[in-house]
Design a protein around this motif. Structure first.
Motif, short mmCIF file in Angstrom:
data_model
loop_
_atom_site.label_atom_id
_atom_site.label_comp_id
_atom_site.label_asym_id
_atom_site.label_seq_id
_atom_site.Cartn_x
_atom_site.Cartn_y
_atom_site.Cartn_z
N VAL A 1 0.87 -1.17 0.00
CA VAL A 1 0.00 0.00 0.00
C VAL A 1 0.91 1.22 0.00
CG1 VAL A 1 -0.23 -0.14 2.52
CG2 VAL A 1 -1.83 1.25 1.20
N TRP A 2 0.61 2.18 -0.89
CA TRP A 2 1.49 3.33 -1.03
C TRP A 2 0.72 4.53 -1.53
CZ3 TRP A 2 3.21 5.07 -6.10
CH2 TRP A 2 2.75 4.28 -7.16
N ASN A 3 1.30 5.71 -1.32
CA ASN A 3 0.67 6.95 -1.77
C ASN A 3 1.68 7.76 -2.58
OD1 ASN A 3 -0.37 9.72 -1.81
ND2 ASN A 3 -1.93 8.92 -0.43
N PRO A 4 1.37 8.08 -3.83
CA PRO A 4 2.32 8.81 -4.67
C PRO A 4 2.70 10.17 -4.11
CG PRO A 4 0.56 7.85 -6.00
CD PRO A 4 0.15 7.70 -4.56
N ALA A 5 1.89 10.74 -3.22
CA ALA A 5 2.19 12.06 -2.67
C ALA A 5 3.36 12.04 -1.70
CB ALA A 5 0.96 12.63 -1.97
N LEU A 6 3.63 10.90 -1.10
CA LEU A 6 4.70 10.81 -0.11
C LEU A 6 6.01 10.48 -0.83
CD1 LEU A 6 5.27 11.04 2.91
CD2 LEU A 6 4.86 8.60 3.11
N GLN A 7 6.66 11.50 -1.36
CA GLN A 7 7.87 11.32 -2.16
C GLN A 7 9.12 11.37 -1.28
OE1 GLN A 7 8.23 10.94 -5.80
NE2 GLN A 7 6.14 10.24 -5.43
N PHE A 8 10.15 10.65 -1.73
CA PHE A 8 11.37 10.52 -0.94
C PHE A 8 12.55 10.27 -1.87
CE2 PHE A 8 14.40 7.65 1.18
CZ PHE A 8 14.71 8.38 2.33
N SER A 9 13.66 10.98 -1.61
CA SER A 9 14.91 10.73 -2.33
C SER A 9 16.00 10.28 -1.37
CB SER A 9 15.36 12.00 -3.07
OG SER A 9 14.43 12.37 -4.06
N ASN A 10 16.38 11.18 -0.44
CA ASN A 10 17.41 10.89 0.54
C ASN A 10 16.91 11.26 1.93
OD1 ASN A 10 20.05 10.27 -1.07
ND2 ASN A 10 19.16 12.05 -2.08
#
Length: 239
Positions: free
Chosen positions: A82-91
């Motif tokens: 389950v995931w949400n595209p709004a919660l973005q992460f790089s580092n």
């Protein structure tokens, strides 16, 4: 014999500067875009609405036990998340408490990150049934990294045996709540368990997207409980 940890550890109300986010109304905490200082993001699992998340291959519900709330992904065939595209992460760092079960080959659970789609992502997971045991060959397969679709666990184990998996620290039982901290700095990934200052596994990312969403991930025939998700974005070279 260590005492089994049957509840996720309670977390205090976020300190000043943190953002508390219910699953029902997930908001984006910017990953340092526009020069703004990154914001710590906390996801509260008290309510779940699949309409606001992408649910893949699993059922999902909010559960409360002894006053503590968490998200439960149901058992199912193949992997699910389950995931949400709004919660973005790089580092940065990702913290989560998770709980599996002591059933051989039916308890795989962890955190997907740099997630572009249900087929393209990186993931770190635990195999609780390998936490404790006399078989040292299985014991060192308790923590696993993979990057799909090109670098599955089987591919990495075959090409780089021992580099992308490890044992857990002593004293953690299969049905315990386990605190996992995932640290990502460019190509370097470190995995810490139970608030240890020493990583249980450190590795160089073999490939895959450099940014993407974050999700809860479970493997074939595996359910999983997840609580206290905290995301702390940072620059690539910050320690």
């Amino acid at each position: 014999m260590p005492t089994q940890r049957s509840q996720p550890p309670a977390r205090p109300f976020p300190r000043s500067g943190a953002v508390l986010i219910p699953l029902l109304l997930l908001l984006l905490a910017a990953d340092g875009c526009g020069g703004a200082k990154p914001v710590e993001t906390r996801v509260d699992p008290a309510t779940v609405d699949p309409a606001h998340w992408r649910v893949f291959g699993r059922s999902i519900k909010a559960v409360t036990e002894s006053g503590q709330s968490f998200v439960r992904l149901g058992e199912g065939k193949d992997a699910g998340m389950v995931w949400n595209p709004a919660l973005q992460f790089s580092n940065g760092d990702i913290d989560v408490d998770l709980r599996g079960r002591d059933v051989a080959q039916k308890s795989f659970l962890g955190i997907a990150f740099h997630l572009v789609s249900e087929r393209e992502f990186e993931v770190v997971w635990l195999r609780p049934f390998n936490f404790v045991g006399a078989d040292s060959a299985h014991h060192v397969h308790a923590i696993q990294y993979a990057s799909y679709p090109d670098y599955s666990w089987a591919t990495l184990r075959d090409r780089h045996p021992g580099d992308f998996e490890a044992a857990v620290p002593p004293g953690i039982l299969a049905e315990d709540w386990v605190h996992l901290r995932l640290s990502v700095r460019g190509q370097l990934v470190r995995i810490y368990l139970d608030h240890s200052l020493t990583p249980s596994l450190a590795l160089q990312r073999p490939g895959g997207p450099a940014t993407g969403a974050i999700g809860f991930w479970v493997g074939d025939q595996s359910p999983g409980d997840f609580a206290n998700l905290v995301v702390r974005p940072t620059s690539e070279h910050a320690q």
